[in-house]
Design an enzyme around this catalytic site. Structure first.
Site, PDB file in Angstrom:
ATOM      1  N   GLU A 117     -18.464  34.588 -10.536  1.00  0.00           N
ATOM      2  CA  GLU A 117     -18.149  33.672  -9.423  1.00  0.00           C
ATOM      3  C   GLU A 117     -19.094  32.474  -9.446  1.00  0.00           C
ATOM      4  O   GLU A 117     -20.221  32.571  -9.946  1.00  0.00           O
ATOM      5  CB  GLU A 117     -18.357  34.406  -8.091  1.00  0.00           C
ATOM      6  CG  GLU A 117     -17.123  35.062  -7.521  1.00  0.00           C
ATOM      7  CD  GLU A 117     -16.182  34.078  -6.834  1.00  0.00           C
ATOM      8  OE1 GLU A 117     -16.269  32.854  -7.101  1.00  0.00           O
ATOM      9  OE2 GLU A 117     -15.373  34.532  -6.015  1.00  0.00           O
ATOM     10  N   ASP A 118     -18.666  31.376  -8.842  1.00  0.00           N
ATOM     11  CA  ASP A 118     -19.564  30.229  -8.694  1.00  0.00           C
ATOM     12  C   ASP A 118     -20.519  30.442  -7.524  1.00  0.00           C
ATOM     13  O   ASP A 118     -21.720  30.226  -7.630  1.00  0.00           O
ATOM     14  CB  ASP A 118     -18.775  28.917  -8.527  1.00  0.00           C
ATOM     15  CG  ASP A 118     -17.727  28.961  -7.413  1.00  0.00           C
ATOM     16  OD1 ASP A 118     -17.514  30.043  -6.790  1.00  0.00           O
ATOM     17  OD2 ASP A 118     -17.109  27.910  -7.157  1.00  0.00           O
ATOM     18  N   ASP A 125     -20.336  32.940  -0.351  1.00  0.00           N
ATOM     19  CA  ASP A 125     -20.691  32.315   0.920  1.00  0.00           C
ATOM     20  C   ASP A 125     -20.481  33.348   2.038  1.00  0.00           C
ATOM     21  O   ASP A 125     -21.324  34.204   2.252  1.00  0.00           O
ATOM     22  CB  ASP A 125     -19.830  31.055   1.077  1.00  0.00           C
ATOM     23  CG  ASP A 125     -20.155  30.238   2.311  1.00  0.00           C
ATOM     24  OD1 ASP A 125     -21.267  30.331   2.831  1.00  0.00           O
ATOM     25  OD2 ASP A 125     -19.275  29.470   2.758  1.00  0.00           O
ATOM     26  N   PHE A 139     -24.351  22.349   1.549  1.00  0.00           N
ATOM     27  CA  PHE A 139     -23.071  22.303   0.844  1.00  0.00           C
ATOM     28  C   PHE A 139     -23.360  21.616  -0.483  1.00  0.00           C
ATOM     29  O   PHE A 139     -23.723  20.440  -0.521  1.00  0.00           O
ATOM     30  CB  PHE A 139     -22.012  21.536   1.639  1.00  0.00           C
ATOM     31  CG  PHE A 139     -20.684  21.549   0.932  1.00  0.00           C
ATOM     32  CD1 PHE A 139     -19.805  22.625   1.096  1.00  0.00           C
ATOM     33  CD2 PHE A 139     -20.326  20.516   0.082  1.00  0.00           C
ATOM     34  CE1 PHE A 139     -18.586  22.650   0.417  1.00  0.00           C
ATOM     35  CE2 PHE A 139     -19.111  20.545  -0.596  1.00  0.00           C
ATOM     36  CZ  PHE A 139     -18.243  21.611  -0.427  1.00  0.00           C
ATOM     37  N   ARG A 196     -17.055  18.566 -10.165  1.00  0.00           N
ATOM     38  CA  ARG A 196     -17.218  19.827 -10.897  1.00  0.00           C
ATOM     39  C   ARG A 196     -17.920  19.613 -12.234  1.00  0.00           C
ATOM     40  O   ARG A 196     -18.527  20.527 -12.773  1.00  0.00           O
ATOM     41  CB  ARG A 196     -15.851  20.471 -11.176  1.00  0.00           C
ATOM     42  CG  ARG A 196     -15.097  20.927  -9.940  1.00  0.00           C
ATOM     43  CD  ARG A 196     -13.895  21.762 -10.374  1.00  0.00           C
ATOM     44  NE  ARG A 196     -12.911  21.954  -9.319  1.00  0.00           N
ATOM     45  CZ  ARG A 196     -12.955  22.937  -8.418  1.00  0.00           C
ATOM     46  NH1 ARG A 196     -13.956  23.794  -8.421  1.00  0.00           N
ATOM     47  NH2 ARG A 196     -12.003  23.056  -7.520  1.00  0.00           N
TER      48      ARG A 196
END
Ligand code: 5GP
Length: 192
Positions: A109-110, A113, A163, A176
């Site tokens: 996963e990136d 959260d 963020f 990205r």
């Protein structure tokens, strides 16, 4: 006029060099674990590394090359939808090409959260009966967690409520391709 992708960046939070170093460490740790007993596949098929599109793409590409193990890899794409009223709703946009019954699976996963996306993924994949199922995430925001999810390998814990964009993470699909993780200048964040 063509602008640069770095123009909107306020500051770098994790540099390309720090990412490369940490990806190497994660690769070594995962390699050691799967050589040393984490693998449960009775037929000894290669570890299946599953990248979650689109955000995990750069991390996945670097991580698999840091693994000194025979592996296969595949991808899934999921999208969270709703406007916060139903954060548990996660739609599968692209499923795995292969069956995972009896296999060792590592999800890449990136970022984790609230944990809703991962919880949904883990529930769906566990139901297919893998021999083992682990999770590796580049970034973790543990203070934002709404549901408890097991995360086996973490690249970096984000200390503040930031963020971030870059190295796979987007803002409205852009940024990205940054080689680092950073935060946006306020002027580049649209008012909702
Ligand atoms: P969760 O279901 O764990 O709340 O959300 C995971 C998803 O939220 C990530 O895959 C990512 O799309 C998005 N997300 C959460 N935090 C960030 C962030 O700091 N930056 C970006 N670009 N996306 C984030």
């Amino acid at each position: 006029m063509v602008t640069t992708v770095t123009e909107g960046i306020e500051r770098v939070v994790i540099s390309a060099e720090e990412i490369a170093r940490r990806v190497g460490e994660l690769g070594q740790a995962i390699t050691a674990d799967y050589r040393g007993g984490a693998a449960r596949d009775s037929r000894r098929r290669p570890l299946l590394v599953v990248g979650i599109l689109k955000g995990a793409m750069p991390f996945m590409a670097d991580l698999v090359r840091a693994l000194d193990l025979p592996i296969e890899y595949d991808f899934m794409a999921v999208s969270s939808y709703g406007n916060g009223t139903s954060p548990g709703e996660v739609r599968i946009l692209k499923d795995l090409d292969c069956a995972i019954g009896g296999r060792d699976v590592l999800i890449v996963e990136d970022i984790v959260d609230t944990g809703h996306t991962l919880q949904h993924l883990l529930a769906g994949l566990s139901a297919r009966g893998p021999a083992s199922l682990r999770v590796c995430t580049l970034l973790d925001k543990p203070h934002r967690r709404e549901v408890e999810v097991p995360v086996d390998y973490v690249g970096f814990v984000l200390p503040e409520n930031l963020f971030v964009v870059g190295y796979g993470l987007d803002y409205a699909e852009v940024y990205r391709n940054l080689p680092f993780v950073g935060i946006l200048k306020p002027a580049y964040v649209r008012e909702e």
